[in-house]
Design a protein around this motif. Sequence first.
Motif, mmCIF file in Angstrom:
data_model
loop_
_atom_site.group_PDB
_atom_site.id
_atom_site.type_symbol
_atom_site.label_atom_id
_atom_site.label_comp_id
_atom_site.label_asym_id
_atom_site.label_seq_id
_atom_site.Cartn_x
_atom_site.Cartn_y
_atom_site.Cartn_z
ATOM 1 N N THR A 190 0.852 -1.193 0.000
ATOM 2 C CA THR A 190 0.000 0.000 0.000
ATOM 3 C C THR A 190 0.883 1.237 0.000
ATOM 4 O O THR A 190 1.919 1.271 0.677
ATOM 5 C CB THR A 190 -0.910 0.023 1.251
ATOM 6 O OG1 THR A 190 -0.083 -0.045 2.406
ATOM 7 C CG2 THR A 190 -1.876 -1.145 1.237
ATOM 8 N N PRO A 191 0.500 2.246 -0.777
ATOM 9 C CA PRO A 191 1.341 3.456 -0.826
ATOM 10 C C PRO A 191 1.288 4.211 0.488
ATOM 11 O O PRO A 191 0.284 4.190 1.197
ATOM 12 C CB PRO A 191 0.726 4.271 -1.962
ATOM 13 C CG PRO A 191 -0.670 3.785 -2.084
ATOM 14 C CD PRO A 191 -0.669 2.343 -1.638
ATOM 15 N N THR A 192 2.390 4.878 0.791
ATOM 16 C CA THR A 192 2.428 5.692 2.003
ATOM 17 C C THR A 192 1.697 7.005 1.738
ATOM 18 O O THR A 192 1.703 7.512 0.616
ATOM 19 C CB THR A 192 3.882 6.006 2.399
ATOM 20 O OG1 THR A 192 4.525 6.642 1.304
ATOM 21 C CG2 THR A 192 4.627 4.742 2.758
ATOM 22 N N PRO A 193 1.060 7.548 2.736
ATOM 23 C CA PRO A 193 0.338 8.809 2.510
ATOM 24 C C PRO A 193 1.317 9.940 2.215
ATOM 25 O O PRO A 193 2.462 9.923 2.650
ATOM 26 C CB PRO A 193 -0.403 9.046 3.836
ATOM 27 C CG PRO A 193 0.353 8.244 4.841
ATOM 28 C CD PRO A 193 0.948 7.078 4.103
ATOM 29 N N THR A 194 0.828 10.913 1.459
ATOM 30 C CA THR A 194 1.678 12.050 1.116
ATOM 31 C C THR A 194 1.934 12.896 2.358
ATOM 32 O O THR A 194 1.038 13.066 3.191
ATOM 33 C CB THR A 194 1.021 12.926 0.032
ATOM 34 O OG1 THR A 194 -0.269 13.327 0.487
ATOM 35 C CG2 THR A 194 0.869 12.151 -1.264
ATOM 36 N N PRO A 195 3.140 13.438 2.497
ATOM 37 C CA PRO A 195 3.438 14.248 3.681
ATOM 38 C C PRO A 195 2.718 15.594 3.611
ATOM 39 O O PRO A 195 2.278 16.035 2.555
ATOM 40 C CB PRO A 195 4.958 14.431 3.607
ATOM 41 C CG PRO A 195 5.293 14.260 2.174
ATOM 42 C CD PRO A 195 4.278 13.307 1.609
ATOM 43 N N GLU A 196 2.620 16.204 4.767
ATOM 44 C CA GLU A 196 1.997 17.525 4.849
ATOM 45 C C GLU A 196 2.820 18.533 4.042
ATOM 46 O O GLU A 196 4.056 18.527 4.133
ATOM 47 C CB GLU A 196 1.927 17.996 6.303
ATOM 48 C CG GLU A 196 0.961 17.207 7.157
ATOM 49 C CD GLU A 196 -0.475 17.501 6.797
ATOM 50 O OE1 GLU A 196 -0.798 18.659 6.458
ATOM 51 O OE2 GLU A 196 -1.275 16.559 6.822
ATOM 52 N N PRO A 197 2.168 19.375 3.247
ATOM 53 C CA PRO A 197 2.951 20.352 2.480
ATOM 54 C C PRO A 197 3.570 21.395 3.408
ATOM 55 O O PRO A 197 2.967 21.806 4.394
ATOM 56 C CB PRO A 197 1.922 20.989 1.543
ATOM 57 C CG PRO A 197 0.605 20.759 2.202
ATOM 58 C CD PRO A 197 0.742 19.482 2.997
ATOM 59 N N THR A 198 4.777 21.784 3.079
ATOM 60 C CA THR A 198 5.447 22.831 3.843
ATOM 61 C C THR A 198 5.388 24.123 3.027
ATOM 62 O O THR A 198 5.366 24.077 1.799
ATOM 63 C CB THR A 198 6.917 22.465 4.113
ATOM 64 O OG1 THR A 198 7.546 22.189 2.869
ATOM 65 C CG2 THR A 198 7.014 21.237 5.004
ATOM 66 N N PRO A 199 5.349 25.252 3.697
ATOM 67 C CA PRO A 199 5.235 26.505 2.942
ATOM 68 C C PRO A 199 6.466 26.759 2.084
ATOM 69 O O PRO A 199 7.584 26.405 2.461
ATOM 70 C CB PRO A 199 5.094 27.583 4.030
ATOM 71 C CG PRO A 199 5.663 26.952 5.259
ATOM 72 C CD PRO A 199 5.432 25.474 5.131
ATOM 73 N N LYS A 200 6.229 27.350 0.925
ATOM 74 C CA LYS A 200 7.321 27.678 0.012
ATOM 75 C C LYS A 200 8.078 28.901 0.533
ATOM 76 O O LYS A 200 7.490 29.776 1.155
ATOM 77 C CB LYS A 200 6.789 27.991 -1.380
ATOM 78 C CG LYS A 200 6.212 26.794 -2.070
ATOM 79 C CD LYS A 200 5.769 27.164 -3.466
ATOM 80 C CE LYS A 200 5.187 25.972 -4.176
ATOM 81 N NZ LYS A 200 4.749 26.315 -5.521
ATOM 82 N N PRO A 201 9.373 28.949 0.258
ATOM 83 C CA PRO A 201 10.113 30.144 0.682
ATOM 84 C C PRO A 201 9.741 31.337 -0.205
ATOM 85 O O PRO A 201 9.286 31.172 -1.330
ATOM 86 C CB PRO A 201 11.579 29.750 0.464
ATOM 87 C CG PRO A 201 11.532 28.720 -0.604
ATOM 88 C CD PRO A 201 10.226 27.988 -0.406
#
Length: 194
Positions: free
Chosen positions: A160-171
């Motif tokens: 099973t695929p791992t869930p996508t990580p939380e997006p981090t804000p762009k610089p």
Amino acid sequence: MPLGFSAGDVAYWGLAAFLVLVGVGSLFALVKLGQLFATITSLVGGTERDLLPVVVKTGGTVDRVNYQLDKLDTVTDSAVSMADSADTAVRAVSTAISKPVEKVSGVAAGIAHGISALRKTKSPSEAMDAAKEAARRREHDLAEDLRGAGPTPPSSERPTPTPTPEPTPKPDPWPRPEPIPKPDPAPVPPDELR
């Protein structure tokens, strides 16, 4: 008064004509050189005006690419860490299970060989020695079998695929410079209007 020219006078007049022609030619060459410098100045100014925003945009793009590469580096570090953790867990479970199995198997083989030796020889000390030797041999053989088993073959099912990580804000990208207005075109001289 007779007009007469000597060879020296002709040479002076020839030299004078030559110097006038050199002066006119030099003036023409300097005018053309001035036009060339004006064109080069215009080209450099336009290139500077148009190339500066491209350089700024390229710098912002490189920053965003570096940011994405940093995120990818974090993901690969996490994957390596997870693989190391899984390997450690599998080794711990394998060790925890294999040792008791080896001991139980050795005890069973020792009891079987000890009883068999007791029936044959009717000597408890020989039966005990045979039981200990059989238990030791069985534990050793099972340990070799477990070490030589190797990795299990891959299954046909996909994990099973791992869930996508939380997006981090762009610089924040580099501040964009104010656009430079293009200068008005030069007026056309009246003699070129025809």
